[in-house]
Scaffold this active site. Structure first.
Site, short mmCIF file in Angstrom:
data_model
loop_
_atom_site.label_atom_id
_atom_site.label_comp_id
_atom_site.label_asym_id
_atom_site.label_seq_id
_atom_site.Cartn_x
_atom_site.Cartn_y
_atom_site.Cartn_z
N HIS A 133 -7.82 23.10 -22.64
CA HIS A 133 -7.42 21.74 -22.29
C HIS A 133 -5.90 21.63 -22.38
CE1 HIS A 133 -11.44 19.69 -22.44
NE2 HIS A 133 -11.71 20.91 -22.84
N CYS B 211 -9.44 15.94 -17.74
CA CYS B 211 -9.83 15.26 -18.97
C CYS B 211 -9.65 13.76 -18.78
CB CYS B 211 -8.98 15.80 -20.10
SG CYS B 211 -8.50 14.59 -21.32
N GLU B 212 -10.71 13.00 -19.03
CA GLU B 212 -10.61 11.56 -18.74
C GLU B 212 -9.78 10.80 -19.77
OE1 GLU B 212 -14.61 10.15 -18.43
OE2 GLU B 212 -14.79 9.75 -20.56
N HIS B 213 -9.42 11.45 -20.87
CA HIS B 213 -8.58 10.77 -21.86
C HIS B 213 -7.10 10.87 -21.54
CE1 HIS B 213 -12.08 11.33 -24.91
NE2 HIS B 213 -12.22 10.24 -24.18
N HIS B 214 -6.70 11.93 -20.81
CA HIS B 214 -5.28 12.13 -20.52
C HIS B 214 -4.99 12.34 -19.05
CE1 HIS B 214 -5.80 13.39 -24.79
NE2 HIS B 214 -4.64 12.78 -24.94
N CYS C 175 -4.15 19.07 -22.30
CA CYS C 175 -3.73 17.96 -23.17
C CYS C 175 -3.63 18.43 -24.62
CB CYS C 175 -4.68 16.78 -23.04
SG CYS C 175 -6.37 17.13 -23.47
N GLN D 227 -15.56 17.64 -21.46
CA GLN D 227 -16.22 18.95 -21.34
C GLN D 227 -17.68 18.89 -21.78
OE1 GLN D 227 -13.99 22.32 -22.88
NE2 GLN D 227 -15.88 23.50 -23.12
ZN LIG Z 1 -7.42 15.17 -23.06
#
Ligand SMILES: [Zn+2]
Length: 207
Positions: free
Chosen positions: A165, A95-98, A167, A137
């Site tokens: 996920h 996941c590119e956010h976490h 995260c 995703q």
């Molecule tokens: Zn994430």
């Protein structure tokens, strides 16, 4: 000719160098995380951790340097015109956010045109090339669908991904086992609800 070959080799080497992840730089960052959380990066158990993590991230993002279109080459000879569904392709992405993993299953359905079909392993490779990047995703789903649609030129493509996920399941709201389901629908699957629901029920059937 010999010179040209040597030049080409040098160019390829330079290109490879540019696309190689900088393991030392990643390791430095990981060491800072260890220090930042208040741990001692020099204690025995953590000594090798920054480099192990660097190698892991390099592997999990290796798809950045691959051309996904290389996997979309129709099988020579074999022709088939009916819907093809490949279910339960395991995917693992970040996941590119976490920078936390999300793992799940990818299902790919398509309706061939002119008998053009892909080897099943190629579909799995296509999903893997796009998974091994920093992803969302939603984007992963449409990337796989668009690449297959553009490369194979079938009548329709449908991609469904269900993933967990970490995260989300390990932190924050901690919804253990929560699954995120995304789909991308192109061509005939989009215009014909019957074909779409036929594909959906085949994907959902757990036999
Ligand atoms: Zn994430």
């Amino acid at each position: 000719m010999v010179i040209k070959l040597a030049e080409q080799k040098q160019k390829n080497r330079a290109r490879r160098k540019n696309t190689q992840p900088d393991l030392d730089l990643i390791a430095q960052g990981v060491k800072l995380i260890i220090e930042g959380i208040g741990e001692d990066p020099n204690r025995a158990g953590l000594k090798g951790t920054p480099h192990r993590v660097a190698e892991m991230y390099a592997e999990l993002t290796a798809g950045m340097h691959e051309d996904p279109q290389q996997h979309v080459i129709p099988l020579p000879g074999d022709k088939h015109d009916e819907m093809v569904i490949v279910k339960d392709i395991s995917i693992a992405s970040l996941c590119e956010h976490h920078l936390a993993p999300f793992v799940g299953k990818c299902h790919i359905a398509y309706i061939p045109k002119g008998g053009r079909i892909l080897g099943i392993s190629k579909l799995a490779r296509l999903a893997e090339t796009f998974s091994r990047r920093l992803q969302l995703q939603e984007r992963l789903t449409t990337d796989i669908a668009n690449t297959l649609f553009d490369g194979l030129k079938p009548l329709g493509v449908m991609v469904v991904i269900e993933a967990e996920h970490t995260c989300m399941t390990l932190r924050g709201v901690r919804k253990a086992d929560a699954k995120t389901v995304t789909s991308a629908v192109l061509g005939g699957f989009r215009t014909d609800p019957r074909t779409r629901s036929e594909a959906m029920s085949l994907i959902k059937g757990r036999d």
